[in-house]
Design a protein around this motif. Structure first.
Motif, PDB file in Angstrom:
ATOM      1  N   GLY A  38       0.731  -1.022   0.044  1.00 32.10           N
ATOM      2  CA  GLY A  38      -0.006   0.094   0.152  1.00 32.10           C
ATOM      3  C   GLY A  38       1.152   1.032   0.021  1.00 32.10           C
ATOM      4  O   GLY A  38       0.557   2.258  -0.777  1.00 32.10           O
ATOM      5  N   TYR A  39       1.801   1.439   0.716  1.00 36.52           N
ATOM      6  CA  TYR A  39       2.469   3.276   0.245  1.00 36.52           C
ATOM      7  C   TYR A  39       3.188   2.716  -0.318  1.00 36.52           C
ATOM      8  O   TYR A  39       3.661   3.881  -1.053  1.00 36.52           O
ATOM      9  CB  TYR A  39       3.579   2.915   1.725  1.00 36.52           C
ATOM     10  N   TRP A  40       4.031   1.216  -0.944  1.00 39.65           N
ATOM     11  CA  TRP A  40       4.547   1.413  -2.337  1.00 39.65           C
ATOM     12  C   TRP A  40       4.464   2.324  -3.527  1.00 39.65           C
ATOM     13  O   TRP A  40       4.912   2.901  -4.266  1.00 39.65           O
ATOM     14  CB  TRP A  40       5.642   0.272  -2.883  1.00 39.65           C
ATOM     15  N   ASN A  41       2.838   1.988  -3.660  1.00 37.89           N
ATOM     16  CA  ASN A  41       1.840   2.000  -4.588  1.00 37.89           C
ATOM     17  C   ASN A  41       0.852   3.312  -4.410  1.00 37.89           C
ATOM     18  O   ASN A  41       0.031   3.514  -5.639  1.00 37.89           O
ATOM     19  CB  ASN A  41       0.940   1.227  -4.923  1.00 37.89           C
ATOM     20  N   ALA A  42       1.325   4.307  -3.257  1.00 34.91           N
ATOM     21  CA  ALA A  42       0.556   4.809  -2.926  1.00 34.91           C
ATOM     22  C   ALA A  42       0.675   6.158  -3.475  1.00 34.91           C
ATOM     23  O   ALA A  42       2.020   6.915  -3.314  1.00 34.91           O
ATOM     24  CB  ALA A  42       0.290   4.976  -1.172  1.00 34.91           C
ATOM     25  N   TRP A  43       0.181   7.277  -4.640  1.00 32.57           N
ATOM     26  CA  TRP A  43       0.291   8.425  -5.054  1.00 32.57           C
ATOM     27  C   TRP A  43      -0.701   9.503  -4.433  1.00 32.57           C
ATOM     28  O   TRP A  43      -0.232  10.374  -4.301  1.00 32.57           O
ATOM     29  CB  TRP A  43       0.066   8.307  -6.460  1.00 32.57           C
ATOM     30  N   PHE A  44      -1.823   9.397  -4.088  1.00 30.19           N
ATOM     31  CA  PHE A  44      -3.436  10.069  -3.973  1.00 30.19           C
ATOM     32  C   PHE A  44      -2.660  10.883  -2.220  1.00 30.19           C
ATOM     33  O   PHE A  44      -2.580  12.008  -2.621  1.00 30.19           O
ATOM     34  CB  PHE A  44      -4.788   9.184  -3.615  1.00 30.19           C
ATOM     35  N   ASN A  45      -2.065  10.462  -1.895  1.00 31.46           N
ATOM     36  CA  ASN A  45      -1.606  11.558  -0.624  1.00 31.46           C
ATOM     37  C   ASN A  45      -0.474  12.432  -1.219  1.00 31.46           C
ATOM     38  O   ASN A  45      -0.377  13.684  -0.857  1.00 31.46           O
ATOM     39  CB  ASN A  45      -1.417  11.067   1.010  1.00 31.46           C
ATOM     40  N   ALA A  46       0.263  11.642  -1.330  1.00 35.92           N
ATOM     41  CA  ALA A  46       1.765  12.740  -2.302  1.00 35.92           C
ATOM     42  C   ALA A  46       1.448  13.905  -3.217  1.00 35.92           C
ATOM     43  O   ALA A  46       1.426  15.136  -3.204  1.00 35.92           O
ATOM     44  CB  ALA A  46       2.689  11.745  -3.233  1.00 35.92           C
ATOM     45  N   MET A  47       0.431  13.241  -3.746  1.00 35.06           N
ATOM     46  CA  MET A  47      -1.176  14.610  -4.694  1.00 35.06           C
ATOM     47  C   MET A  47      -1.147  15.946  -4.178  1.00 35.06           C
ATOM     48  O   MET A  47      -1.005  16.740  -4.457  1.00 35.06           O
ATOM     49  CB  MET A  47      -1.702  14.191  -5.856  1.00 35.06           C
ATOM     50  N   LEU A  48      -1.851  15.634  -2.847  1.00 35.62           N
ATOM     51  CA  LEU A  48      -2.672  16.326  -2.187  1.00 35.62           C
ATOM     52  C   LEU A  48      -1.202  16.811  -1.042  1.00 35.62           C
ATOM     53  O   LEU A  48      -1.919  18.088  -0.999  1.00 35.62           O
ATOM     54  CB  LEU A  48      -3.195  15.408  -1.199  1.00 35.62           C
ATOM     55  N   TYR A  49      -0.626  16.253  -0.793  1.00 38.78           N
ATOM     56  CA  TYR A  49       0.254  17.071   0.414  1.00 38.78           C
ATOM     57  C   TYR A  49       1.600  17.580   0.236  1.00 38.78           C
ATOM     58  O   TYR A  49       1.901  18.523   1.168  1.00 38.78           O
ATOM     59  CB  TYR A  49      -0.247  16.103   1.543  1.00 38.78           C
ATOM     60  N   ILE A  50       1.965  17.327  -0.932  1.00 30.81           N
ATOM     61  CA  ILE A  50       3.010  16.928  -0.847  1.00 30.81           C
ATOM     62  C   ILE A  50       3.793  18.009  -2.134  1.00 30.81           C
ATOM     63  O   ILE A  50       2.973  18.656  -3.616  1.00 30.81           O
ATOM     64  CB  ILE A  50       4.446  15.751  -2.029  1.00 30.81           C
ATOM     65  N   ASP A  51       3.930  19.372  -1.997  1.00 30.00           N
ATOM     66  CA  ASP A  51       4.076  20.513  -3.000  1.00 30.00           C
ATOM     67  C   ASP A  51       5.780  20.209  -3.771  1.00 30.00           C
ATOM     68  O   ASP A  51       6.166  20.544  -5.452  1.00 30.00           O
ATOM     69  CB  ASP A  51       3.490  21.862  -3.021  1.00 30.00           C
ATOM     70  N   ASP A  52       6.231  19.948  -2.674  1.00 30.93           N
ATOM     71  CA  ASP A  52       7.875  19.935  -3.124  1.00 30.93           C
ATOM     72  C   ASP A  52       8.130  18.674  -4.443  1.00 30.93           C
ATOM     73  O   ASP A  52       7.757  18.085  -3.939  1.00 30.93           O
ATOM     74  CB  ASP A  52       9.190  19.990  -1.838  1.00 30.93           C
TER      75      ASP A  52
END
Length: 303
Positions: free
Chosen positions: A218-232
């Motif tokens: 789950g962590y390896w394939n997760a992209w949605f949280n990164a799209m929401l919370y990571i701007d850098d």
């Protein structure tokens, strides 16, 4: 005596009978088709990632017949700081997140498996309530921003750190451990943490390994949280790079001043990124595959 000896043997259940030749042929054909359906696309992706641009152009897309092997696509990927850094970010987030999530889930499940634990019923009700209700994206986003986690690596871990399903599976497995074993340890003076570490976990290696793999994948394939919370863009995980660069065909973001990343990706580079994203699951799965039946089915059904 004659009546007993002349009694006919009990008829076997349908699944216990030896399959007929037609049934064996059908099963073999079905298994072969499943293997081809699974390995066929993987073979095409790997072969395309190892092909030159000329070979890809002649094939008009994905390569089915090899015509020379080259690692140029992988060389270009790892010479690009964006993808290399994304691999490191995904690896670190996966390791830290898996350790944290598995540890918290084991502690929570063990406490919920003991009927006399502190706030047993309210906490169990709260966990079961997570199967029905989810707070939504906006409240979670506001909470992450309010806690100062936005644009940090912890925003990729904490919002999804604990899965109610995994906690329930672990709890069901722990409840099937004989109580006499735990009581004998308590009589010998062992505390709850020592019982969990020395008795419960060694008896629950199967389910713990499966749950840990669920979290890791789950962590390896997760992209949605990164799209929401990571701007850098330098903190993007590989899954988000995979979506932006492969699925949406967007150019890679410039991670440093020396990286432009505005050239459109070739198909070989796209497939190479897919291979890099798939490799960890292919490497880990064989080691925990034998635990799936015992760890998930037994843990979920017996509870």
């Amino acid at each position: 005596m004659t009546a007993l000896t002349s009694r006919k043997p009990a008829r076997l259940a349908p699944w216990e009978e030896r399959p007929s030749p037609v049934g064996q042929f059908g099963k073999g054909t079905l298994v072969t088709l499943i293997v081809v359906a699974v390995l066929g696309p993987l073979y095409t992706i790997v072969l395309t990632s190892l092909s030159s641009s000329a070979t890809v152009n002649r094939a008009g897309g994905l390569v089915l017949v090899p015509d020379g092997i080259t690692f140029e696509a992988y060389r270009q990927i790892f010479s690009d700081t964006v993808v290399s850094r994304a691999v490191l970010v995904s690896t670190g987030v996966t390791l830290a997140g898996t350790l944290l999530s598995t540890g918290v889930s084991v502690l929570g499940a063990y406490s919920l498996s003991r009927p006399g634990s502190f706030l047993h019923r309210p906490l169990l009700f709260s966990v079961l309530l997570m199967f029905v209700f989810f707070p939504g994206i906006i409240p979670v986003y506001l909470m992450v921003s309010g806690l100062g986690l936005k644009d940090g690596y912890w925003s990729l871990i904490l919002p999804t750190a604990v899965s109610a399903f995994n906690v329930v599976v672990l709890r069901s497995f722990f409840m099937n451990i004989p109580g006499e074993v735990l009581d004998s340890a308590r009589i010998d003076g062992a505390g709850e943490f020592l019982i969990l570490w020395r008795i419960v976990l060694p008896m629950s290696k199967a389910v713990t390994a499966v749950v840990a793999m669920f979290y890791a994948v789950g962590y390896w394939n997760a992209w949605f949280n990164a799209m929401l919370y990571i701007d850098d863009t330098r903190k993007w995980p590989l899954a988000l790079i995979l979506r932006q660069y492969v699925v949406d065909s967007n150019p890679l973001p410039a991670a440093t001043a020396g990286v432009t990343g505005d050239a459109p990706p070739t198909l070989a580079i796209k497939m190479a990124i897919v291979v890099i994203a798939v490799i960890p699951a292919l490497v880990i799965y064989p080691f925990v595959q034998r635990h799936f039946t015992k760890g998930v089915i037994v843990g979920a059904v017996k509870g």
